[in-house]
Design a protein around this motif. Structure first.
Motif, short mmCIF file in Angstrom:
data_model
loop_
_atom_site.label_atom_id
_atom_site.label_comp_id
_atom_site.label_asym_id
_atom_site.label_seq_id
_atom_site.Cartn_x
_atom_site.Cartn_y
_atom_site.Cartn_z
N ARG A 131 -102.22 -42.50 -20.79
CA ARG A 131 -102.05 -43.29 -22.01
C ARG A 131 -102.15 -42.39 -23.25
O ARG A 131 -101.36 -42.52 -24.19
CB ARG A 131 -103.13 -44.37 -22.08
CG ARG A 131 -102.83 -45.55 -21.23
CD ARG A 131 -103.83 -46.70 -21.53
NE ARG A 131 -104.12 -47.33 -20.27
CZ ARG A 131 -105.32 -47.48 -19.74
NH1 ARG A 131 -106.39 -47.08 -20.39
NH2 ARG A 131 -105.47 -48.05 -18.58
N GLU A 132 -103.11 -41.50 -23.20
CA GLU A 132 -103.31 -40.58 -24.32
C GLU A 132 -102.09 -39.68 -24.48
O GLU A 132 -101.64 -39.43 -25.61
CB GLU A 132 -104.57 -39.74 -24.03
CG GLU A 132 -105.18 -39.01 -25.19
CD GLU A 132 -105.64 -39.92 -26.31
OE1 GLU A 132 -105.44 -39.51 -27.46
OE2 GLU A 132 -106.15 -41.04 -26.07
N ALA A 133 -101.52 -39.19 -23.33
CA ALA A 133 -100.33 -38.33 -23.39
C ALA A 133 -99.15 -39.10 -23.95
O ALA A 133 -98.38 -38.56 -24.77
CB ALA A 133 -100.03 -37.77 -22.01
N ARG A 134 -98.98 -40.35 -23.59
CA ARG A 134 -97.88 -41.16 -24.12
C ARG A 134 -98.04 -41.38 -25.62
O ARG A 134 -97.07 -41.33 -26.37
CB ARG A 134 -97.83 -42.51 -23.39
CG ARG A 134 -96.99 -42.46 -22.16
CD ARG A 134 -96.74 -43.89 -21.63
NE ARG A 134 -97.31 -43.93 -20.26
CZ ARG A 134 -98.21 -44.76 -19.82
NH1 ARG A 134 -98.63 -45.74 -20.56
NH2 ARG A 134 -98.67 -44.67 -18.61
N ARG A 135 -99.26 -41.62 -26.03
CA ARG A 135 -99.51 -41.85 -27.44
C ARG A 135 -99.22 -40.59 -28.24
O ARG A 135 -98.59 -40.63 -29.31
CB ARG A 135 -100.99 -42.26 -27.63
CG ARG A 135 -101.29 -42.86 -28.96
CD ARG A 135 -102.67 -43.44 -29.03
NE ARG A 135 -103.76 -42.60 -28.59
CZ ARG A 135 -104.33 -41.64 -29.34
NH1 ARG A 135 -103.92 -41.43 -30.54
NH2 ARG A 135 -105.31 -40.93 -28.86
N LEU A 136 -99.60 -39.41 -27.70
CA LEU A 136 -99.32 -38.16 -28.39
C LEU A 136 -97.81 -37.87 -28.46
O LEU A 136 -97.32 -37.38 -29.46
CB LEU A 136 -100.04 -37.01 -27.69
CG LEU A 136 -101.56 -36.93 -27.90
CD1 LEU A 136 -102.15 -35.86 -27.03
CD2 LEU A 136 -101.88 -36.66 -29.36
N ARG A 137 -97.11 -38.18 -27.39
CA ARG A 137 -95.66 -37.96 -27.38
C ARG A 137 -94.98 -38.87 -28.43
O ARG A 137 -94.04 -38.46 -29.07
CB ARG A 137 -95.08 -38.27 -25.99
CG ARG A 137 -95.29 -37.18 -25.03
CD ARG A 137 -94.51 -37.47 -23.73
NE ARG A 137 -95.11 -36.72 -22.67
CZ ARG A 137 -95.39 -37.15 -21.47
NH1 ARG A 137 -95.13 -38.39 -21.16
NH2 ARG A 137 -95.93 -36.37 -20.59
N SER A 138 -95.45 -40.10 -28.47
CA SER A 138 -94.81 -41.01 -29.43
C SER A 138 -95.15 -40.61 -30.87
O SER A 138 -94.39 -40.87 -31.79
CB SER A 138 -95.21 -42.44 -29.15
OG SER A 138 -96.60 -42.60 -29.30
N ALA A 139 -96.31 -39.95 -31.08
CA ALA A 139 -96.67 -39.51 -32.42
C ALA A 139 -95.83 -38.30 -32.82
O ALA A 139 -95.65 -38.05 -34.01
CB ALA A 139 -98.15 -39.18 -32.47
N LEU A 140 -95.33 -37.53 -31.94
CA LEU A 140 -94.54 -36.34 -32.26
C LEU A 140 -93.15 -36.75 -32.54
O LEU A 140 -92.26 -36.63 -33.06
CB LEU A 140 -94.54 -35.35 -31.10
CG LEU A 140 -95.86 -34.68 -30.82
CD1 LEU A 140 -95.71 -33.82 -29.57
CD2 LEU A 140 -96.31 -33.81 -31.95
#
Length: 140
Positions: A131-140
């Protein structure tokens, strides 16, 4: 001679009687020959049967000791093999008994529960990281 002539009828009857007598004689001769042939064949069959019986008796007499010896040897080998298998089964049984003597079922259950708990917490951590990785990807 006319068809109604009694001498012609007598002659025809006599001719038929002669032919019947000749036929009867031929049949009697053939039956006699056939009986002789059957008797000869019966003598030959009886002779062959007797020869086969004598040969079978000789065979049994000559080979019976060897056959009995072979039977005894097979029985001995079978008994040795059975004793060997029984011994192997007993050895395996003893090894299993020893293995189960030192077996700690409760300790194993505790270890399995601990492993299951760690696997469960690891799965939860992996989901959190995803979930954290998805959130970081969407923030980039």
């Amino acid at each position: 001679p006319a068809a109604g002539d009694p001498s012609a009828k007598d002659e025809a009857l006599a001719s038929h009687a002669k032919r019947a007598a000749a036929l009867e004689e031929r049949v009697r001769t053939q039956m006699h020959e056939l009986c002789s042939i059957v008797a000869a064949v019966k003598v030959k069959v009886d002779s062959q049967t007797q020869r086969h019986e004598v040969l079978a008796d000789r065979f049994r007499t000559a080979h019976l000791p060897a056959i009995e010896e072979l039977r005894a040897e097979f029985a001995e080998q079978h008994e040795r093999a059975r004793r060997h298998v029984d011994s192997e089964i007993e050895s395996v049984q003893q090894a299993l008994d020893l293995a189960f003597e030192g077996f700690d079922a409760e300790g194993l259950a505790v270890r399995i529960e601990a492993i299951a708990g760690r696997v469960g917490s690891n799965e939860a951590a992996i989901l959190q990281l995803r979930r954290e990785a998805r959130r970081l990807r969407s923030a980039l």
